[in-house]
Design an enzyme around this catalytic site. Structure first.
Site, mmCIF file in Angstrom:
data_model
loop_
_atom_site.group_PDB
_atom_site.id
_atom_site.type_symbol
_atom_site.label_atom_id
_atom_site.label_comp_id
_atom_site.label_asym_id
_atom_site.label_seq_id
_atom_site.Cartn_x
_atom_site.Cartn_y
_atom_site.Cartn_z
ATOM 1 N N HIS A 185 -72.850 -0.511 -2.547
ATOM 2 C CA HIS A 185 -73.126 0.697 -2.064
ATOM 3 C C HIS A 185 -72.562 1.055 -0.404
ATOM 4 C CE1 HIS A 185 -75.636 4.572 -1.456
ATOM 5 N NE2 HIS A 185 -75.374 4.481 -2.696
ATOM 6 N N ASP A 194 -62.663 15.346 -5.012
ATOM 7 C CA ASP A 194 -63.736 14.573 -5.582
ATOM 8 C C ASP A 194 -62.759 13.404 -5.641
ATOM 9 O OD1 ASP A 194 -66.465 14.993 -7.406
ATOM 10 O OD2 ASP A 194 -64.905 13.211 -7.927
ATOM 11 N N ASP A 241 -70.234 3.654 0.849
ATOM 12 C CA ASP A 241 -70.484 4.534 2.135
ATOM 13 C C ASP A 241 -69.314 4.573 3.125
ATOM 14 O OD1 ASP A 241 -73.024 5.152 1.192
ATOM 15 O OD2 ASP A 241 -73.993 4.048 2.638
ATOM 16 N N ASN A 292 -68.676 1.390 -5.941
ATOM 17 C CA ASN A 292 -70.248 0.951 -5.653
ATOM 18 C C ASN A 292 -70.356 -0.240 -6.703
ATOM 19 O OD1 ASN A 292 -71.271 2.883 -3.995
ATOM 20 N ND2 ASN A 292 -71.453 4.402 -5.297
ATOM 21 N N GLU A 295 -69.637 12.359 -3.609
ATOM 22 C CA GLU A 295 -68.258 12.013 -3.057
ATOM 23 C C GLU A 295 -67.399 13.239 -3.396
ATOM 24 O OE1 GLU A 295 -68.720 12.526 -6.669
ATOM 25 O OE2 GLU A 295 -66.881 11.339 -7.187
HETATM 26 P P1 GH3 Z 1 -64.723 10.854 -11.376
HETATM 27 O O1 GH3 Z 1 -63.353 10.304 -11.287
HETATM 28 O O2 GH3 Z 1 -64.836 11.539 -12.705
HETATM 29 O O3 GH3 Z 1 -65.202 11.891 -10.398
HETATM 30 O O4 GH3 Z 1 -65.596 9.460 -11.350
HETATM 31 P P2 GH3 Z 1 -66.700 9.201 -10.406
HETATM 32 O O5 GH3 Z 1 -67.048 7.752 -10.447
HETATM 33 O O6 GH3 Z 1 -66.179 9.356 -8.993
HETATM 34 O O7 GH3 Z 1 -67.941 10.346 -10.675
HETATM 35 P P3 GH3 Z 1 -69.495 10.099 -10.971
HETATM 36 O O8 GH3 Z 1 -70.016 11.277 -10.577
HETATM 37 O O9 GH3 Z 1 -69.604 9.454 -12.299
HETATM 38 O O10 GH3 Z 1 -69.849 8.900 -9.901
HETATM 39 C C1 GH3 Z 1 -70.121 9.427 -8.454
HETATM 40 C C2 GH3 Z 1 -70.837 8.432 -7.833
HETATM 41 O O11 GH3 Z 1 -70.784 8.863 -6.364
HETATM 42 C C3 GH3 Z 1 -72.216 8.268 -8.411
HETATM 43 C C4 GH3 Z 1 -72.987 7.663 -6.932
HETATM 44 O O12 GH3 Z 1 -73.785 6.880 -7.033
HETATM 45 C C5 GH3 Z 1 -72.230 7.811 -5.989
HETATM 46 N N1 GH3 Z 1 -72.507 8.280 -4.527
HETATM 47 C C6 GH3 Z 1 -73.162 9.623 -4.310
HETATM 48 N N2 GH3 Z 1 -73.333 9.681 -3.022
HETATM 49 C C7 GH3 Z 1 -73.066 8.590 -2.378
HETATM 50 C C8 GH3 Z 1 -73.326 8.135 -1.347
HETATM 51 O O13 GH3 Z 1 -73.743 8.703 -0.233
HETATM 52 N N3 GH3 Z 1 -73.013 6.687 -1.066
HETATM 53 C C9 GH3 Z 1 -72.404 5.859 -1.969
HETATM 54 N N4 GH3 Z 1 -72.147 4.552 -1.667
HETATM 55 N N5 GH3 Z 1 -72.190 6.385 -3.364
HETATM 56 C C10 GH3 Z 1 -72.683 7.662 -3.446
HETATM 57 MG MG MG Z 2 -65.709 11.432 -8.558
HETATM 58 MG MG MG Z 3 -68.164 13.982 -8.195
HETATM 59 MG MG MG Z 4 -68.143 13.364 -11.596
#
Ligand code: GH3
Ligand code: MG
Ligand code: MG
Ligand code: MG
Ligand code: MG
Length: 295
Positions: free
Chosen positions: A188, A175, A192, A183, A217
């Site tokens: 965004h 992760d 990506d 982002n 992610e």
């Molecule tokens: P942590 O270290 O606890 O994992 O923090 P984090 O910020 O990585 O985790 P969190 O679950 O809070 O946020 C994950 C983010 O990933 C939120 C979401 O908008 C973003 N995300 C998910 N899928 C995609 C994608 O396909 N493209 C982009 N640009 N962002 C994405």
């Molecule tokens: Mg994360």
């Molecule tokens: Mg995650």
């Molecule tokens: Mg998370």
């Protein structure tokens, strides 16, 4: 289009080739059944064939039967040539797997018209095979990163653990740390781009077969049994490599870290048990400060 002309009579063979040549086809000629079969079973087999009924070695229907038996993703379209006009022979030829037939002596215009029908059928079939392959690819891959998708990587895990017998498949649930910040600060699109780069690093490490995107992610990295060294070290060098990768995006250059939870999967271990174990380890890695591997 390349067409096989299998006919033992030299004169007929030459006429067939010349008639087909006139409408732009390239012909491969054989004069007996066994060489016709060899051509039709070769990897670069012509997609269309005009096959005589009576030939030395093996007759036309038998050649067709063998070709059909073997099966092929792109089976040749076969037109049987026969001097026999009887219904029984036509039925036997079609029953053996011919697509069409033409009575000798043949009419040039009719031969060309029937070959044209064959060409259309072959093109239709090729288009169907291609779209089926494209759909199968899409069903197994993540469109953003090109990695295997969640279902496909879990299928791979199941297949590898089945093969493992007494070894283990090492599973790394990865992760990205604080990915939301990417982002939030760069947008965004940049996010990506980061996901695509991480995916390509994972492919380098695990091969296209051993890397998948679970969603968002979160990724899954697999290592087959029998690899050199401790799987922990393998995933730690993946982690290190990610941390050292600087990623250029339209809105700025960024680097990210990742946390990885490792679990070992033996033959027969249930998928949800492996994932729970990896997820627990990932949770610990996050709590212990991120950018680390736990098991
Ligand atoms: P942590 O270290 O606890 O994992 O923090 P984090 O910020 O990585 O985790 P969190 O679950 O809070 O946020 C994950 C983010 O990933 C939120 C979401 O908008 C973003 N995300 C998910 N899928 C995609 C994608 O396909 N493209 C982009 N640009 N962002 C994405
Ligand atoms: Mg994360
Ligand atoms: Mg995650
Ligand atoms: Mg998370
Ligand atoms: Mg003959």
């Amino acid at each position: 289009m390349k067409i096989l002309v299998a006919e033992d009579d030299l004169t007929s063979r030459r006429i067939l080739s010349s008639v087909l040549g006139k409408i732009g086809h390239e012909t491969v000629e054989t004069s007996d059944g066994l060489s016709a079969l060899a051509v039709l079973e070769s990897p670069d087999c012509p997609r269309l064939a005009v096959l005589d009924w009576m030939m030395p070695g093996m007759d036309g229907p038998e050649v067709i039967r063998r070709v059909r038996e073997k099966g092929n993703d792109r089976p040749p379209y076969i037109i049987m040539l026969t001097t026999r006009g009887s219904k029984e022979d036509i039925i036997a030829g079609l029953g053996a797997g011919a697509n069409d037939y033409l009575a000798k002596p043949f009419d040039t215009g009719e031969l060309q018209a029937r070959v044209e029908v064959g060409r259309r059928m072959v093109e239709l079939q090729d288009a169907l095979v291609e779209s089926r392959e494209a759909l199968a690819y899409q069903a197994a891959h993540d469109s953003l990163t090109g990695l295997l998708n969640r279902r496909a990587i879990l299928d791979r895990l199941a297949a590898w653990t089945m093969e493992a017998r007494d070894g283990h498949v090492a599973v790394g649930l990865l992760d990205i740390d604080h990915f939301k910040r990417v982002n939030d600060t760069l947008g965004h699109q940049a996010g990506d781009e980061v996901l695509r780069r991480i995916a390509s690093v994972m492919k380098e490490f695990c091969g296209a077969d051993g890397a998948g995107r679970m969603g968002g992610e979160e990724f899954l990295a697999l290592r087959r049994p029998g690899g050199n060294g401790d799987p922990f070290n393998f995933f730690d060098s993946l982690r290190e490599r990610i941390a050292k990768t600087s990623i250029k995006t339209e809105t700025g250059t960024v680097s990210v870290t990742a946390s990885i939870g490792v679990a070992l999967a033996a033959a027969g271990t249930a998928e949800d048990r492996i994932l729970t174990a990896a997820d627990d380890a990932l949770y610990r890695a996050k709590n212990l400060g991120r950018n680390r591997v736990e098991r």
